[in-house]
Scaffold this active site. Structure first.
Site, PDB file in Angstrom:
ATOM      1  N   ALA A  67       0.871  -1.175   0.000  1.00  0.00           N
ATOM      2  CA  ALA A  67       0.000   0.000   0.000  1.00  0.00           C
ATOM      3  C   ALA A  67       0.909   1.227   0.000  1.00  0.00           C
ATOM      4  O   ALA A  67       2.063   1.159   0.427  1.00  0.00           O
ATOM      5  CB  ALA A  67      -0.887  -0.021   1.227  1.00  0.00           C
ATOM      6  N   GLY A 110       0.732  -4.922   0.981  1.00  0.00           N
ATOM      7  CA  GLY A 110      -0.490  -4.966   0.182  1.00  0.00           C
ATOM      8  C   GLY A 110      -0.280  -5.633  -1.167  1.00  0.00           C
ATOM      9  O   GLY A 110      -1.231  -6.176  -1.746  1.00  0.00           O
ATOM     10  N   GLU A 113      -0.618  -9.196  -0.461  1.00  0.00           N
ATOM     11  CA  GLU A 113      -2.041  -9.419  -0.156  1.00  0.00           C
ATOM     12  C   GLU A 113      -2.888  -9.388  -1.432  1.00  0.00           C
ATOM     13  O   GLU A 113      -3.830 -10.171  -1.581  1.00  0.00           O
ATOM     14  CB  GLU A 113      -2.514  -8.368   0.853  1.00  0.00           C
ATOM     15  CG  GLU A 113      -1.878  -8.584   2.228  1.00  0.00           C
ATOM     16  CD  GLU A 113      -2.032  -7.410   3.174  1.00  0.00           C
ATOM     17  OE1 GLU A 113      -1.867  -6.249   2.743  1.00  0.00           O
ATOM     18  OE2 GLU A 113      -2.333  -7.645   4.354  1.00  0.00           O
ATOM     19  N   GLU A 133       5.162  -4.960   6.955  1.00  0.00           N
ATOM     20  CA  GLU A 133       4.507  -3.834   7.640  1.00  0.00           C
ATOM     21  C   GLU A 133       5.051  -3.617   9.049  1.00  0.00           C
ATOM     22  O   GLU A 133       5.086  -2.503   9.558  1.00  0.00           O
ATOM     23  CB  GLU A 133       2.986  -4.065   7.712  1.00  0.00           C
ATOM     24  CG  GLU A 133       2.272  -4.007   6.371  1.00  0.00           C
ATOM     25  CD  GLU A 133       2.149  -5.352   5.664  1.00  0.00           C
ATOM     26  OE1 GLU A 133       2.912  -6.291   5.999  1.00  0.00           O
ATOM     27  OE2 GLU A 133       1.290  -5.465   4.768  1.00  0.00           O
TER      28      GLU A 133
HETATM   29  N1  CAA Z   1       4.663   3.179  -0.705  1.00  0.00           N
HETATM   30  C1  CAA Z   1       5.055   4.331  -1.260  1.00  0.00           C
HETATM   31  N2  CAA Z   1       6.185   4.452  -1.990  1.00  0.00           N
HETATM   32  C2  CAA Z   1       6.934   3.360  -2.140  1.00  0.00           C
HETATM   33  C3  CAA Z   1       6.570   2.109  -1.590  1.00  0.00           C
HETATM   34  C4  CAA Z   1       5.377   2.051  -0.841  1.00  0.00           C
HETATM   35  N3  CAA Z   1       4.923   0.912  -0.312  1.00  0.00           N
HETATM   36  N4  CAA Z   1       7.527   1.210  -1.909  1.00  0.00           N
HETATM   37  C5  CAA Z   1       8.441   1.866  -2.653  1.00  0.00           C
HETATM   38  N5  CAA Z   1       8.084   3.158  -2.792  1.00  0.00           N
HETATM   39  C6  CAA Z   1       8.799   4.208  -3.522  1.00  0.00           C
HETATM   40  C7  CAA Z   1      10.034   4.665  -2.753  1.00  0.00           C
HETATM   41  O1  CAA Z   1       9.686   5.595  -1.773  1.00  0.00           O
HETATM   42  C8  CAA Z   1      10.861   5.248  -3.872  1.00  0.00           C
HETATM   43  O2  CAA Z   1      10.352   6.524  -4.183  1.00  0.00           O
HETATM   44  P1  CAA Z   1      11.368   7.769  -4.399  1.00  0.00           P
HETATM   45  O3  CAA Z   1      12.141   7.386  -5.631  1.00  0.00           O
HETATM   46  O4  CAA Z   1      10.462   8.934  -4.592  1.00  0.00           O
HETATM   47  O5  CAA Z   1      12.227   7.832  -3.183  1.00  0.00           O
HETATM   48  C9  CAA Z   1      10.541   4.336  -5.055  1.00  0.00           C
HETATM   49  O6  CAA Z   1       9.315   3.693  -4.729  1.00  0.00           O
HETATM   50  C10 CAA Z   1      11.609   3.267  -5.261  1.00  0.00           C
HETATM   51  O7  CAA Z   1      11.796   2.581  -4.039  1.00  0.00           O
HETATM   52  P2  CAA Z   1      13.231   2.392  -3.336  1.00  0.00           P
HETATM   53  O8  CAA Z   1      14.168   3.502  -3.710  1.00  0.00           O
HETATM   54  O9  CAA Z   1      13.007   2.151  -1.874  1.00  0.00           O
HETATM   55  O10 CAA Z   1      13.707   1.026  -4.079  1.00  0.00           O
HETATM   56  P3  CAA Z   1      14.697  -0.077  -3.520  1.00  0.00           P
HETATM   57  O11 CAA Z   1      14.930  -0.994  -4.669  1.00  0.00           O
HETATM   58  O12 CAA Z   1      15.861   0.529  -2.830  1.00  0.00           O
HETATM   59  O13 CAA Z   1      13.840  -0.855  -2.368  1.00  0.00           O
HETATM   60  C11 CAA Z   1      11.892  -1.971  -1.480  1.00  0.00           C
HETATM   61  C12 CAA Z   1      12.722  -1.590  -2.726  1.00  0.00           C
HETATM   62  C13 CAA Z   1      12.661  -2.944  -0.606  1.00  0.00           C
HETATM   63  C14 CAA Z   1      10.615  -2.623  -1.977  1.00  0.00           C
HETATM   64  C15 CAA Z   1      11.561  -0.677  -0.667  1.00  0.00           C
HETATM   65  O14 CAA Z   1      11.041   0.306  -1.558  1.00  0.00           O
HETATM   66  C16 CAA Z   1      10.552  -0.888   0.428  1.00  0.00           C
HETATM   67  O15 CAA Z   1      10.899  -1.398   1.489  1.00  0.00           O
HETATM   68  N6  CAA Z   1       9.270  -0.473   0.197  1.00  0.00           N
HETATM   69  C17 CAA Z   1       8.234  -0.545   1.179  1.00  0.00           C
HETATM   70  C18 CAA Z   1       7.711  -1.968   1.394  1.00  0.00           C
HETATM   71  C19 CAA Z   1       6.643  -2.001   2.471  1.00  0.00           C
HETATM   72  O16 CAA Z   1       6.903  -1.694   3.614  1.00  0.00           O
HETATM   73  N7  CAA Z   1       5.412  -2.372   2.084  1.00  0.00           N
HETATM   74  C20 CAA Z   1       4.279  -2.422   2.978  1.00  0.00           C
HETATM   75  C21 CAA Z   1       3.462  -1.163   2.872  1.00  0.00           C
HETATM   76  S1  CAA Z   1       2.175  -1.041   4.098  1.00  0.00           S
HETATM   77  C22 CAA Z   1       0.960  -2.063   3.532  1.00  0.00           C
HETATM   78  O17 CAA Z   1       1.043  -2.619   2.454  1.00  0.00           O
HETATM   79  C23 CAA Z   1      -0.230  -2.235   4.446  1.00  0.00           C
HETATM   80  C24 CAA Z   1      -1.184  -3.292   4.023  1.00  0.00           C
HETATM   81  O18 CAA Z   1      -1.311  -4.322   4.670  1.00  0.00           O
HETATM   82  C25 CAA Z   1      -2.046  -3.115   2.863  1.00  0.00           C
END
Ligand code: CAA
Length: 259
Positions: A67, A110, A113, A133
């Protein structure tokens, strides 16, 4: 509805439609508008008789990285309750046609999911699944504690949810989360071919069979068996049942009408 964050495409396979999540710069993070669009597109295809099976994909690097964290970071609990975004996601549960997730790269939070909301998952060798998360101070909110546990069992689900560890496509296959692993370069083609095999089946029987399998998660064995039997009997009202059985007897290929 105009789509900004998804693409809906026809394919070269009869009956197979493709939906692509299309926010590549954000690794297909699932924002609210994008999920509205996805639900809308799925509902349109569900009502379209030329569609038998739907493939949902992202891109090679990310199916979806969760998400959209930035969108919800400053929300209060009351905002979350009022917006109640995951109730929209629940509408995907109601799609009658089979949905295949074609997953490459990240399927996190998400994103994992959403893949699990689909009926089957074809993964590329580079797919990674996770519920991270916990690392951002929350927990799965769209089925991660429920569907993941049902798919892979308590031990691995608990580990993934409590540590945020990602699992590889190989581990996901061993755990029963996905159907098969294919080379990354051809993962989408393979998923479309897989969907094309399904799309050759009688559409009505596909839908009632999907409904019955999903019912097994919601009910007792006794009620599930009863539900299954009713759907089985109901199919005897279809032309496809007459055609399918007649074609078997006549040793020929059946021609499905979807009614
Ligand atoms: N939400 C918003 N933006 C996100 C995102 C997310 N879930 N995942 C990645 N992005 C964005 C980053 O912020 C980044 O944007 P900028 O270029 O503007 O900084 C862009 O996508 C590229 O990401 P990274 O630079 O972080 O890429 P990476 O290859 O270094 O890392 C990754 C990849 C490990 C997937 C890392 O992006 C990450 O950890 N993302 C978040 C994963 C996460 O925590 N997901 C759970 C979200 S909460 C949820 O989903 C609740 C639910 O139950 C529904």
């Amino acid at each position: 509805m105009e789509y900004q964050y998804i693409l809906v495409e026809t394919t070269s396979y009869t009956g197979v439609f493709l939906i692509r999540l299309n926010r590549p710069k954000e690794l297909n993070a699932l924002n609210r508008r994008g999920m509205e669009e996805l639900v809308h597109a799925m509902q349109v295809l569900d009502a379209d008789s030329s569609c038998v099976c739907i493939v949902l994909t992202g891109n090679e690097k990310a199916f979806a990285a969760g998400a959209d964290i930035k969108e919800m970071a400053n929300n209060t609990a009351i905002d979350m309750q009022k917006i109640d975004q995951f109730t929209r996601w629940d509408m995907l549960k109601k799609i009658k046609k089979p949905i295949i997730a074609a997953v490459s790269g990240f399927a996190l939070g998400g994103g994992c999911e959403l893949a699990m909301l689909c009926d089957m998952i074809i993964a590329s060798e580079s797919a990674q699944f996770g519920q991270p998360e916990i690392k951002i101070g929350v927990m799965p909110g769209a089925g991660g504690t429920q569907r993941l546990t049902r798919a892979v069992g308590k031990a691995l689900a608990m580990e993934m949810v409590l540590t945020g560890r990602f699992i590889s496509a190989q581990e996901a296959l061993r755990a029963g989360l996905i159907n098969k692993i294919v080379p990354t370069e051809i993962y989408l083609q393979e998923a479309l071919k897989f969907a094309a095999e399904i799309a050759k089946m009688p559409p009505l029987a596909l839908q009632l069979a999907k409904e019955a399998v999903l019912r097994s998660f919601e009910t007792s064995l006794e009620e599930g068996l009863y539900f299954e039997r009713k759907n089985f009997y109901l199919l005897f009202a279809s032309e496809d049942q007459k055609e399918g059985m007649q074609a078997f007897v006549e040793k020929r290929q059946p021609q499905w009408k979807g009614q």
